[in-house]
Design a protein around this motif. Structure first.
Motif, PDB file in Angstrom:
ATOM      1  N   GLN A   1      -3.121  -5.919 -12.827  1.00 15.16           N
ATOM      2  CA  GLN A   1      -2.083  -6.443 -12.207  1.00 15.16           C
ATOM      3  C   GLN A   1      -0.845  -5.484 -12.315  1.00 15.16           C
ATOM      4  OE1 GLN A   1      -0.853 -10.292 -14.267  1.00 15.16           O
ATOM      5  NE2 GLN A   1      -2.934 -10.748 -14.701  1.00 15.16           N
ATOM      6  N   SER A   2      -0.215  -5.683 -11.409  1.00 15.17           N
ATOM      7  CA  SER A   2       0.919  -4.512 -10.851  1.00 15.17           C
ATOM      8  C   SER A   2       2.302  -5.199 -10.479  1.00 15.17           C
ATOM      9  CB  SER A   2       0.354  -3.677  -9.951  1.00 15.17           C
ATOM     10  OG  SER A   2       1.535  -2.622  -9.586  1.00 15.17           O
ATOM     11  N   SER A   3       3.319  -4.506 -10.631  1.00 12.32           N
ATOM     12  CA  SER A   3       4.545  -5.081  -9.863  1.00 12.32           C
ATOM     13  C   SER A   3       4.945  -3.681  -9.177  1.00 12.32           C
ATOM     14  CB  SER A   3       5.825  -5.478 -10.907  1.00 12.32           C
ATOM     15  OG  SER A   3       5.233  -6.595 -11.829  1.00 12.32           O
ATOM     16  N   LYS A   4       5.562  -3.978  -8.014  1.00 15.69           N
ATOM     17  CA  LYS A   4       5.993  -2.705  -7.102  1.00 15.69           C
ATOM     18  C   LYS A   4       5.105  -1.423  -7.192  1.00 15.69           C
ATOM     19  CE  LYS A   4      10.715  -4.095  -7.915  1.00 15.69           C
ATOM     20  NZ  LYS A   4      10.450  -5.233  -8.596  1.00 15.69           N
ATOM     21  N   GLY A   5       3.745  -1.705  -7.277  1.00 11.40           N
ATOM     22  CA  GLY A   5       2.657  -0.793  -6.852  1.00 11.40           C
ATOM     23  C   GLY A   5       2.477   0.315  -8.181  1.00 11.40           C
ATOM     24  N   GLN A   6       3.090  -0.096  -9.271  1.00 10.96           N
ATOM     25  CA  GLN A   6       3.218   0.819 -10.404  1.00 10.96           C
ATOM     26  C   GLN A   6       1.815   1.045 -11.308  1.00 10.96           C
ATOM     27  OE1 GLN A   6       5.908   3.212 -11.029  1.00 10.96           O
ATOM     28  NE2 GLN A   6       6.585   2.169  -8.994  1.00 10.96           N
ATOM     29  N   ILE A   7       0.886   1.991 -10.908  1.00 10.45           N
ATOM     30  CA  ILE A   7      -0.147   2.161 -11.533  1.00 10.45           C
ATOM     31  C   ILE A   7      -0.482   3.367 -11.986  1.00 10.45           C
ATOM     32  CG2 ILE A   7      -2.757   1.889 -11.219  1.00 10.45           C
ATOM     33  CD1 ILE A   7      -1.556  -0.853 -11.150  1.00 10.45           C
ATOM     34  N   ASP A   8      -0.929   3.521 -13.340  1.00 10.19           N
ATOM     35  CA  ASP A   8      -1.335   5.132 -13.800  1.00 10.19           C
ATOM     36  C   ASP A   8      -2.425   5.589 -12.737  1.00 10.19           C
ATOM     37  OD1 ASP A   8      -2.455   7.320 -14.959  1.00 10.19           O
ATOM     38  OD2 ASP A   8      -2.171   6.292 -17.013  1.00 10.19           O
ATOM     39  N   PRO A   9      -1.944   6.818 -12.097  1.00  8.86           N
ATOM     40  CA  PRO A   9      -2.881   7.461 -11.428  1.00  8.86           C
ATOM     41  C   PRO A   9      -4.550   7.688 -11.904  1.00  8.86           C
ATOM     42  CG  PRO A   9      -0.888   8.555 -11.227  1.00  8.86           C
ATOM     43  CD  PRO A   9      -0.861   7.879 -12.348  1.00  8.86           C
ATOM     44  N   GLU A  10      -4.276   7.794 -13.087  1.00 10.96           N
ATOM     45  CA  GLU A  10      -5.743   7.864 -13.898  1.00 10.96           C
ATOM     46  C   GLU A  10      -6.692   6.676 -13.705  1.00 10.96           C
ATOM     47  OE1 GLU A  10      -6.850  10.745 -15.057  1.00 10.96           O
ATOM     48  OE2 GLU A  10      -5.027  11.612 -14.524  1.00 10.96           O
TER      49      GLU A  10
ATOM     50  N   LEU B   1       6.883   8.290   3.580  1.00 14.72           N
ATOM     51  CA  LEU B   1       6.477   9.295   2.540  1.00 14.72           C
ATOM     52  C   LEU B   1       7.034  10.487   2.695  1.00 14.72           C
ATOM     53  CD1 LEU B   1       2.609   8.098   2.979  1.00 14.72           C
ATOM     54  CD2 LEU B   1       4.161   7.595   0.730  1.00 14.72           C
ATOM     55  N   LYS B   2       7.123  11.018   3.960  1.00 15.10           N
ATOM     56  CA  LYS B   2       7.750  12.368   4.394  1.00 15.10           C
ATOM     57  C   LYS B   2       8.997  12.472   3.735  1.00 15.10           C
ATOM     58  CE  LYS B   2       4.736  13.286   8.295  1.00 15.10           C
ATOM     59  NZ  LYS B   2       4.739  13.275   9.676  1.00 15.10           N
ATOM     60  N   ASN B   3       9.786  11.369   3.690  1.00 15.69           N
ATOM     61  CA  ASN B   3      11.407  11.285   3.267  1.00 15.69           C
ATOM     62  C   ASN B   3      11.438  10.802   2.017  1.00 15.69           C
ATOM     63  OD1 ASN B   3      12.521  11.946   5.808  1.00 15.69           O
ATOM     64  ND2 ASN B   3      11.890  10.286   6.656  1.00 15.69           N
ATOM     65  N   CYS B   4      10.262  10.733   1.094  1.00 12.24           N
ATOM     66  CA  CYS B   4      10.362  10.268  -0.013  1.00 12.24           C
ATOM     67  C   CYS B   4      10.949  11.010  -1.190  1.00 12.24           C
ATOM     68  CB  CYS B   4       9.157   9.667  -0.721  1.00 12.24           C
ATOM     69  SG  CYS B   4       7.997  10.763  -1.089  1.00 12.24           S
ATOM     70  N   GLY B   5      11.146  12.424  -0.777  1.00 11.15           N
ATOM     71  CA  GLY B   5      11.691  13.400  -1.766  1.00 11.15           C
ATOM     72  C   GLY B   5      10.577  13.918  -2.952  1.00 11.15           C
ATOM     73  N   VAL B   6       9.532  13.418  -2.922  1.00 14.70           N
ATOM     74  CA  VAL B   6       8.519  14.107  -3.744  1.00 14.70           C
ATOM     75  C   VAL B   6       7.944  15.071  -3.076  1.00 14.70           C
ATOM     76  CG1 VAL B   6       6.226  13.084  -5.048  1.00 14.70           C
ATOM     77  CG2 VAL B   6       7.966  11.367  -4.573  1.00 14.70           C
ATOM     78  N   PRO B   7       7.437  16.341  -4.180  1.00 13.66           N
ATOM     79  CA  PRO B   7       7.052  17.375  -3.833  1.00 13.66           C
ATOM     80  C   PRO B   7       5.824  17.303  -3.126  1.00 13.66           C
ATOM     81  CG  PRO B   7       8.126  17.682  -6.026  1.00 13.66           C
ATOM     82  CD  PRO B   7       7.990  16.040  -5.303  1.00 13.66           C
ATOM     83  N   GLY B   8       4.970  16.442  -3.470  1.00  8.79           N
ATOM     84  CA  GLY B   8       3.718  16.433  -2.787  1.00  8.79           C
ATOM     85  C   GLY B   8       3.547  15.707  -1.527  1.00  8.79           C
ATOM     86  N   CYS B   9       4.772  14.994  -1.189  1.00 10.39           N
ATOM     87  CA  CYS B   9       4.977  14.297   0.181  1.00 10.39           C
ATOM     88  C   CYS B   9       5.452  15.168   1.221  1.00 10.39           C
ATOM     89  CB  CYS B   9       5.815  12.937  -0.088  1.00 10.39           C
ATOM     90  SG  CYS B   9       5.008  11.929  -1.219  1.00 10.39           S
ATOM     91  N   THR B  10       4.806  16.350   1.405  1.00 12.20           N
ATOM     92  CA  THR B  10       5.411  17.281   2.599  1.00 12.20           C
ATOM     93  C   THR B  10       4.705  16.845   3.856  1.00 12.20           C
ATOM     94  OG1 THR B  10       3.662  18.965   1.812  1.00 12.20           O
ATOM     95  CG2 THR B  10       5.814  19.093   0.817  1.00 12.20           C
ATOM     96  N   GLU B  11       5.196  17.536   4.892  1.00  8.74           N
ATOM     97  CA  GLU B  11       4.897  17.087   6.023  1.00  8.74           C
ATOM     98  C   GLU B  11       3.498  17.507   6.371  1.00  8.74           C
ATOM     99  OE1 GLU B  11       6.186  17.290  10.959  1.00  8.74           O
ATOM    100  OE2 GLU B  11       7.523  17.672   9.403  1.00  8.74           O
TER     101      GLU B  11
ATOM    102  N   LYS C   1       0.896  -1.213   0.186  1.00 10.53           N
ATOM    103  CA  LYS C   1      -0.101   0.043  -0.020  1.00 10.53           C
ATOM    104  C   LYS C   1       0.818   1.354  -0.040  1.00 10.53           C
ATOM    105  CE  LYS C   1      -2.281  -0.793   3.650  1.00 10.53           C
ATOM    106  NZ  LYS C   1      -1.618  -2.392   3.910  1.00 10.53           N
ATOM    107  N   THR C   2       1.710   1.295   0.951  1.00 10.12           N
ATOM    108  CA  THR C   2       2.755   2.534   1.064  1.00 10.12           C
ATOM    109  C   THR C   2       3.313   2.915  -0.363  1.00 10.12           C
ATOM    110  OG1 THR C   2       2.819   2.118   3.360  1.00 10.12           O
ATOM    111  CG2 THR C   2       4.264   3.546   2.357  1.00 10.12           C
ATOM    112  N   THR C   3       3.971   1.536  -1.045  1.00 13.92           N
ATOM    113  CA  THR C   3       4.577   1.676  -2.191  1.00 13.92           C
ATOM    114  C   THR C   3       3.813   2.253  -3.380  1.00 13.92           C
ATOM    115  OG1 THR C   3       5.951  -0.326  -1.581  1.00 13.92           O
ATOM    116  CG2 THR C   3       6.028   0.353  -3.848  1.00 13.92           C
TER     117      THR C   3
ATOM    118  N   LEU D   1       1.800   6.888  -6.674  1.00 10.39           N
ATOM    119  CA  LEU D   1       0.876   7.808  -7.132  1.00 10.39           C
ATOM    120  C   LEU D   1       1.252   9.278  -6.891  1.00 10.39           C
ATOM    121  CD1 LEU D   1      -2.295   6.070  -5.524  1.00 10.39           C
ATOM    122  CD2 LEU D   1      -1.776   6.229  -7.846  1.00 10.39           C
ATOM    123  N   MET D   2       2.084   9.368  -5.766  1.00 10.79           N
ATOM    124  CA  MET D   2       2.385  10.754  -5.270  1.00 10.79           C
ATOM    125  C   MET D   2       3.710  11.376  -6.348  1.00 10.79           C
ATOM    126  SD  MET D   2       0.587  11.694  -3.214  1.00 10.79           S
ATOM    127  CE  MET D   2       1.513  13.545  -2.796  1.00 10.79           C
ATOM    128  N   GLU D   3       4.291  10.460  -6.775  1.00 10.10           N
ATOM    129  CA  GLU D   3       5.292  10.855  -7.701  1.00 10.10           C
ATOM    130  C   GLU D   3       4.963  11.130  -8.991  1.00 10.10           C
ATOM    131  OE1 GLU D   3       7.709   7.254  -7.703  1.00 10.10           O
ATOM    132  OE2 GLU D   3       8.921   7.843  -6.244  1.00 10.10           O
TER     133      GLU D   3
END
Length: 344
Positions: A212-221, A52-62, A19-21, A26-28
């Motif tokens: 089906q997915s590998s490593k949670g890679q799914i199109d956000p749409e 998530l807070k340490n993932c470096g993605v702009p939207g993953c802010t505290e 789930k977290t992956t 999705l945030m990326e």
């Protein structure tokens, strides 16, 4: 003032399903939408929120990540979840979409029902419930009972309790879903993945898309924008706990934190964790440890005998290099034995 209701996506799935992956992915990939995230932990020590807070993605802010680490979110709806949602809605600049990552042991239906609460009913809607399935775990039969074997055990010892709460939680998560993601298919064959999709479809009460997915890679749409309005569609989402009203128990599960001293060899630690998992029927292990002569902390995840680990970030100068592992298992697990084993 926004006229349309803010959509919320509930990400469900059993322990270690990814789930977290998925949420990080999705945030990326979602850069054109202001998203708030609610992360629920089973236990008192937050972990996924920090990832998530340490993932470096702009939207993953505290400020956009809210952690609820005081128990199962479906059991604390009135005390914690609703005030959290109201606080997000009352921001001067509210989010455009809210994603809720439940703990692996949460039942989705009580959470969906909460969106009919008067203070948020007219302001929010459940856009969709997305359930992740750990393909290799299900393939190994972790959530499927063998009726013949159960019958033989019951005949041999009528005093045994043959209820399988893990399977019930798994089925509740599937039955509440608007979309099911069969994750980690890179660890099984395509034929096995196809058979699992067919088996899952037989267990759910309505036709639900399974991807089906590998490593949670799914199109956000695909994940964001289902438009299910799940809070108005409760009757098509049966639960093992429908007859219990608003109250249900999670006494079958427990979680605790073990402090781990500095480690010399990560692989040796993982082998010890695998041995402990086999001996004590541990469901899930996750946390951080301090590796000798390494400036970065080691992040560890384990489900069954499958473990992965990596260095996630540098230790900060102002923090103690303490190792902590969250252990999740069934009630009655020998906490003292596990704690003692990890002190050497």
């Amino acid at each position: 003032m926004q006229s349309a209701r803010i959509p919320a996506t509930i990400i469900s799935g059993f322990l270690g399903a990814g789930k977290t992956t998925l949420l990080r992915s999705l945030m990326e990939k979602t850069t054109n939408k202001k998203i708030a995230i609610i992360v629920n932990e089973f236990g008192s020590l937050g972990f996924d929120g920090e990832i998530l807070k340490n993932c470096g993605v702009p939207g993953c802010t505290e400020e956009n990540i809210v952690e609820l680490a005081n128990g199962c979110i479906c059991c604390t709806v009135a005390d914690e979840f609703l005030p959290t949602m109201e606080a997000l809605l009352n921001r001067a600049d509210p989010p455009e979409h809210i994603i809720i990552e439940t703990s692996g042991l949460a039942l989705p239906k009580p959470l969906i029902k909460a969106f009919n609460w008067p203070s948020i009913k007219t302001r929010m809607t459940v856009d969709g419930v997305v359930t992740l399935v750990d393909a290799p775990a299900v393939l190994a039969g972790q959530f499927a009972d063998d009726p013949d074997a159960v019958a033989k055990q019951r005949a041999a010892d009528p005093s045994l309790d043959h209820d399988n709460p893990l399977h019930e939680v798994f089925e509740d998560q599937l039955c509440s879903a608007d979309l099911i993601i069969l994750n980690k298919v890179d660890l099984i064959t395509s034929e096995q993945a196809q058979q699992l999709c067919q088996d899952i479809q037989k267990e759910i009460p309505k036709a639900v898309k399974i991807i089906q997915s590998s490593k949670g890679q799914i199109d956000p749409e695909i994940v964001l924008g289902i438009h299910a309005g799940a809070e108005d569609d409760l009757n098509t989402r049966p639960s093992h706990h429908d007859t219990e009203g608003e109250d249900h128990e999670h006494d079958d599960f427990t979680s605790f934190v073990v402090s781990v001293p500095m480690v010399k060899d990560p692989e040796a630690l993982v082998q010890k964790l695998i041995q402990l998992t086999n001996t004590h029927d541990i469901l899930r292990i996750k946390g951080y440890v301090h590796i000798e002569n390494k400036p970065m902390r080691l992040e560890i995840h384990g489900v069954g005998q499958r473990f992965n680990y990596h260095f996630d970030r540098l230790w900060r100068k102002d923090e103690q290099r303490n190792g902590n592992l969250i252990i999740i298992g069934e009630t009655g697990i020998d906490q003292n034995a596990i704690q003692q084993a990890l002190q050497v």
